[in-house]
Each structure stands twice: as C-alpha cells, then as structure tokens.
Design an enzyme around this catalytic site. Structure first.
Site, PDB file in Angstrom:
ATOM      1  N   LYS A 136      19.623  14.441   9.970  1.00  7.13           N
ATOM      2  CA  LYS A 136      19.251  15.793   9.566  1.00  7.13           C
ATOM      3  C   LYS A 136      17.863  15.774   8.959  1.00  7.13           C
ATOM      4  O   LYS A 136      17.487  14.736   8.396  1.00  7.13           O
ATOM      5  CB  LYS A 136      20.261  16.406   8.597  1.00  7.13           C
ATOM      6  CG  LYS A 136      20.777  15.541   7.461  1.00  7.13           C
ATOM      7  CD  LYS A 136      19.907  14.925   6.445  1.00  7.13           C
ATOM      8  CE  LYS A 136      18.976  15.732   5.597  1.00  7.13           C
ATOM      9  NZ  LYS A 136      18.196  14.881   4.625  1.00  7.13           N
ATOM     10  N   TYR A 221      21.614  20.957   3.150  1.00  9.12           N
ATOM     11  CA  TYR A 221      22.970  20.739   2.614  1.00  9.12           C
ATOM     12  C   TYR A 221      23.522  22.031   1.998  1.00  9.12           C
ATOM     13  O   TYR A 221      24.703  22.355   2.192  1.00  9.12           O
ATOM     14  CB  TYR A 221      22.957  19.642   1.539  1.00  9.12           C
ATOM     15  CG  TYR A 221      22.766  18.262   2.090  1.00  9.12           C
ATOM     16  CD1 TYR A 221      23.774  17.624   2.815  1.00  9.12           C
ATOM     17  CD2 TYR A 221      21.578  17.571   1.911  1.00  9.12           C
ATOM     18  CE1 TYR A 221      23.594  16.351   3.335  1.00  9.12           C
ATOM     19  CE2 TYR A 221      21.385  16.303   2.429  1.00  9.12           C
ATOM     20  CZ  TYR A 221      22.400  15.704   3.143  1.00  9.12           C
ATOM     21  OH  TYR A 221      22.222  14.446   3.661  1.00  9.12           O
TER      22      TYR A 221
HETATM   23  P1  NAD Z   1      12.227   6.107   5.143  1.00  6.67           P
HETATM   24  O1  NAD Z   1      10.815   6.432   4.890  1.00  6.67           O
HETATM   25  O2  NAD Z   1      12.919   5.217   4.190  1.00  6.67           O
HETATM   26  O3  NAD Z   1      12.372   5.489   6.607  1.00  6.67           O
HETATM   27  C1  NAD Z   1      11.744   6.035   7.733  1.00  6.67           C
HETATM   28  C2  NAD Z   1      11.533   4.956   8.763  1.00  6.67           C
HETATM   29  O4  NAD Z   1      10.843   5.504   9.892  1.00  6.67           O
HETATM   30  C3  NAD Z   1      10.680   3.795   8.247  1.00  6.67           C
HETATM   31  O5  NAD Z   1      11.262   2.576   8.604  1.00  6.67           O
HETATM   32  C4  NAD Z   1       9.363   3.979   8.961  1.00  6.67           C
HETATM   33  O6  NAD Z   1       8.697   2.754   9.192  1.00  6.67           O
HETATM   34  C5  NAD Z   1       9.822   4.623  10.269  1.00  6.67           C
HETATM   35  N1  NAD Z   1       8.755   5.334  10.945  1.00  6.67           N
HETATM   36  C6  NAD Z   1       8.581   5.338  12.278  1.00  6.67           C
HETATM   37  N2  NAD Z   1       7.508   6.038  12.618  1.00  6.67           N
HETATM   38  C7  NAD Z   1       6.962   6.487  11.477  1.00  6.67           C
HETATM   39  C8  NAD Z   1       5.810   7.254  11.175  1.00  6.67           C
HETATM   40  N3  NAD Z   1       4.997   7.719  12.134  1.00  6.67           N
HETATM   41  N4  NAD Z   1       5.560   7.551   9.890  1.00  6.67           N
HETATM   42  C9  NAD Z   1       6.356   7.127   8.901  1.00  6.67           C
HETATM   43  N5  NAD Z   1       7.470   6.380   9.131  1.00  6.67           N
HETATM   44  C10 NAD Z   1       7.759   6.059  10.408  1.00  6.67           C
HETATM   45  O7  NAD Z   1      13.006   7.487   5.261  1.00  6.67           O
HETATM   46  P2  NAD Z   1      14.576   7.713   5.191  1.00  6.67           P
HETATM   47  O8  NAD Z   1      14.941   8.118   3.828  1.00  6.67           O
HETATM   48  O9  NAD Z   1      15.268   6.550   5.794  1.00  6.67           O
HETATM   49  O10 NAD Z   1      14.745   9.030   6.113  1.00  6.67           O
HETATM   50  C11 NAD Z   1      14.767   8.935   7.527  1.00  6.67           C
HETATM   51  C12 NAD Z   1      15.582  10.116   8.080  1.00  6.67           C
HETATM   52  O11 NAD Z   1      16.912  10.010   7.601  1.00  6.67           O
HETATM   53  C13 NAD Z   1      15.081  11.494   7.648  1.00  6.67           C
HETATM   54  O12 NAD Z   1      15.192  12.390   8.720  1.00  6.67           O
HETATM   55  C14 NAD Z   1      16.006  11.897   6.531  1.00  6.67           C
HETATM   56  O13 NAD Z   1      16.179  13.287   6.421  1.00  6.67           O
HETATM   57  C15 NAD Z   1      17.286  11.228   6.963  1.00  6.67           C
HETATM   58  N6  NAD Z   1      18.172  10.892   5.829  1.00  6.67           N
HETATM   59  C16 NAD Z   1      19.461  11.283   5.882  1.00  6.67           C
HETATM   60  C17 NAD Z   1      20.310  11.003   4.833  1.00  6.67           C
HETATM   61  C18 NAD Z   1      21.754  11.424   4.903  1.00  6.67           C
HETATM   62  O14 NAD Z   1      22.447  11.311   3.887  1.00  6.67           O
HETATM   63  N7  NAD Z   1      22.244  11.864   6.042  1.00  6.67           N
HETATM   64  C19 NAD Z   1      19.836  10.315   3.710  1.00  6.67           C
HETATM   65  C20 NAD Z   1      18.509   9.904   3.692  1.00  6.67           C
HETATM   66  C21 NAD Z   1      17.676  10.201   4.758  1.00  6.67           C
END
Ligand code: NAD
Length: 369
Positions: A136, A221
C-alpha cells in the site's frame, strides 16, 4: 506461532465461525495432511525496512516461502541469499527482473518498493507472467491503479495489495460483528493513523517517490478502516491540511483530516499525520453499540473493545498471517478477504478526491467511479 498445532489453534480461536471463509478450509486441509508440500514461492522486490519485516514473519509461514529476491544493491542480495537460503539463479536486479519470467521456482513477486515505483514494478511483474502482491498505497493515483489491474488481468495473474489487517483476527471479528448487526445501524466512524516521521532526507518526504505524504502512507489505513467499518463506499469527501513544518514537508502533506460521506448518510471523520505520535485508533458508533480498536493499524498486538466487552481474538504475526492467507487463496483458488487490486483502487479513488479537496481549499468533492 511455532508449530502447525499453534497455527491451527490460532486459526480457530482467532477467527470465530463465519468470520473468515478461507481459513477454516485451510485448517481442515492441513489437518488432513493435504497440500503440505505445496507452498507459494515468493520473490521479494525491494529489500528495505518492511521487506525485512515480511521476510522475518514469513519464517512462520506454512503455505508460503521465500525463493527469490530483486534488488539494486548487490550487498543486500548477498545477505538475503545467506539468510534465506536463496540460490544465485533466483536473484535479480531492476534491469534483469524481466528474466524472472523463465524461472519456475518463483510463483509470485511481492513489490515492497517506494510508492511511486509500484505502478512500474507491478507492470513489469505482470509482463513476466507472475502473480503479484503490491504494498500500500497501490499507486500514485487511480489512473495508475486501473492500468495495473488491467495489466494483471491481461496477463492472467493474480494481483493483491498488502492489506495485512484484512487477515488480522481482531479486525476480522469487528467486521464480522458489524455484518451480524451487533452494533445496529452504523452512525459514525472516527479513525486516526500516524506517527512523527524522522529523517528529513527519506523518500517518504519526496513527492516523486512517495506520491504524497501522510495521506498516502497512513491515511490509507484511516480510509480503508472507514470502508470496513461501514461496508459502504464513500460518495463525497471534504479535507483539510495543517502544516507545522513547511521546510520538512515542502513537497508532501504533514497532517490531513478528511470527512467521508457514505450513501446511507454515515459520515466518517478521519485523520493522518507525519507530525506527532500516539495517534492510532479506530472507532465505530452504531445505534445499538460501539467498537473500538486501539492500537488499530500497527503490526500488533491489535486491541479491541466493544459495548459487549473486549474482542477476544488471537494475536498473530501480521506478515505471516497475510502471506499464508494469500497463499491459500492462490494455491486453493479461494476468494480473498478484500485485498485485491480492486480494493487498492477503491481506496485510491477516494485518496484522489481527498487531494482534490485539499487543492480546492476543502471543497466538497463528489466521487465518480
Ligand atoms: P524502505 O525505504 O525501508 O525500503 C524501500 C526499498 O526500496 C529499499 O530497499 C530501497 O533500496 C528500494 N528502492 C528501489 N528503488 C528505489 C528508489 N528509486 N529510491 C528509493 N528506494 C528504492 O521503505 P519501506 O518502509 O520498506 O516501504 C516500502 C513500501 O512498503 C512502501 O510502499 C510502504 O508504504 C510499504 N510499507 C507497508 C507497510 C505495511 O504495514 N503494510 C509497512 C511499511 C511499509
């Protein structure tokens, strides 16, 4: 949940009787010993914070297993290979990911990249003929979401959103009680989600990668919760924004409140923020009773209360629970509990309208679908 017995116990305790159509069948199947070797083989795309939480949770899964990774960072691939026993041939970067098409060890790709990359990545995975779960919010806007759904339908692959709460027992029980009429006619809903965001350089504060701010990340949410508290689709929205730090939140929204009008006359008052903590809760008020979840949206434990007493449901690992639930849908061809791409689109249509209202100084926006 460390053993199959615990899992079955959790399934029966956590979900009640009619609450969930797919898990009782899953429990029966496991009890009979059927399908035990058949697991959904999952590749994770984007190895950041949430991907690590998903992977840890998946170590508890009975029906899903990690078999591949897609990442632009070779050192992360190395770490994941060691940690999760992933062979070299199942590792890809963002340029080679199309080759996943020819890999029989991968059934599904879980896209866990920044929001604005979801559209591109889901289209790539659909083109490779693999099922896909996308985190999401589904995309930056409803137009992209429609394109993603169309691409998956055309490719004949299943498309889900990581709406883990739809598998979460307290949330399921609240929905079951509402559907059973325990609260009478729903009269009002009040949902808030948010946290104080840290690092000012992170992608969540860049419009080109996040699509928006708190609304995109956690407002979804509050909104999704309003939809499962009412069982209706909003027909209008109004919205207001407050910004206490215009430097940090130069590109994206900090705190947004929004009201959703539903066909039956219910109004939901929702909010979300990146500006402060302790802001998580869901409350449903009906003409015969009420329900409250607090915490309502985090990784748990979720806690619920109603006019009839506490919601007694199992505490589960959200990520393992979601992945086993989706694997059950795919492996056993079962309907999903509102976690399809279409559900993501329904939220996105409303988020688009909330942003339109903000652009128009809080104007009432009628939602067209
Ligand atoms: P994060 O920054 O920790 O991870 C993102 C990942 O994407 C990194 O490994 C990064 O290297 C990679 N990536 C690939 N291309 C990229 C670019 N061009 N720029 C930046 N990063 C790039 O973020 P996250 O917290 O893991 O969030 C990722 C997704 O997961 C989001 O869409 C967020 O909304 C979702 N999320 C969902 C939940 C849930 O409970 N369902 C919780 C946290 C995050």
């Amino acid at each position: 949940m460390n053993s199959r017995r615990d899992f079955l116990q959790q399934v029966s305790l956590g979900l009640g009787t009619a609450a969930f159509t797919s898990f009782p069948a899953l429990a029966n199947q496991l009890a009979k010993g059927a399908n035990q070797d058949k697991k959904l083989r999952v590749a994770i795309m984007g190895l950041g914070g949430y991907a690590n939480i998903v992977a840890r949770g998946m170590q508890e899964c009975k029906l899903a297993t990690i078999t591949g990774v897609i990442s632009g960072t070779p050192s992360k691939i190395e770490t994941w290979k060691q940690k999760y026993n992933i062979p070299d041939k199942n590792t890809y970067n963002y340029e080679t990911v199309g080759q996943i098409k020819n890999n029989p060890d991968i059934d599904l790709v879980y896209v866990i990249t920044p929001n604005s990359l979801h559209h591109k990545h889901v289209l790539q995975i659909a083109a490779a003929g693999k099922h896909v779960i996308c985190e999401k919010p589904i995309a930056d806007n409803a137009k992209q979401a429609r394109e993603m759904i169309a691409a998956c339908e055309k490719a004949g692959v299943k498309f889900y959103i990581g709406y883990r709460l739809h598998f979460e027992p307290h949330t399921r029980e609240l929905i079951r009680m509402r559907e059973a009429g325990a609260f009478g006619k729903v009269m009002h809903v009040n949902n808030y989600a948010g946290f104080k965001i840290g690092d000012p350089t992170q992608w969540r504060l860049k419009k080109s990668l996040a699509g928006g701010g708190a609304l995109m990340d956690v407002g979804v949410y509050s909104l999704n919760g309003a939809r499962y508290c009412t069982g209706e689709e909003p027909i209008w929205v109004t919205a207001q924004e407050s910004k206490t730090d215009p430097v940090k939140f130069k590109e994206v929204d900090e705190t947004v409140t929004f009201q959703l009008g539903f066909p039956s006359g219910i109004i939901a008052n929702c909010g979300c923020t990146y500006g402060f903590n302790n802001v998580e809760g869901l409350k449903l008020m009906g003409d015969k009773g009420w329900a409250q979840l607090n915490p309502a949206f985090g990784y748990g434990p979720i806690r619920g209360n109603t006019h009839l007493g506490p919601i007694n449901a199992a505490d589960v690992n959200h990520q393992a629970n979601q992945m086993d639930g989706i694997a059950d849908c795919i492996l056993n061809n079962k309907p999903d509990p509102n976690v399809s791409g279409h559900e993501g689109l329904k939220d996105m249509i409303v988020l688009d309208a909330v942003y339109e209202s903000l652009r128009k100084n809080g104007a009432k926006i009628m939602i067209s679908r």
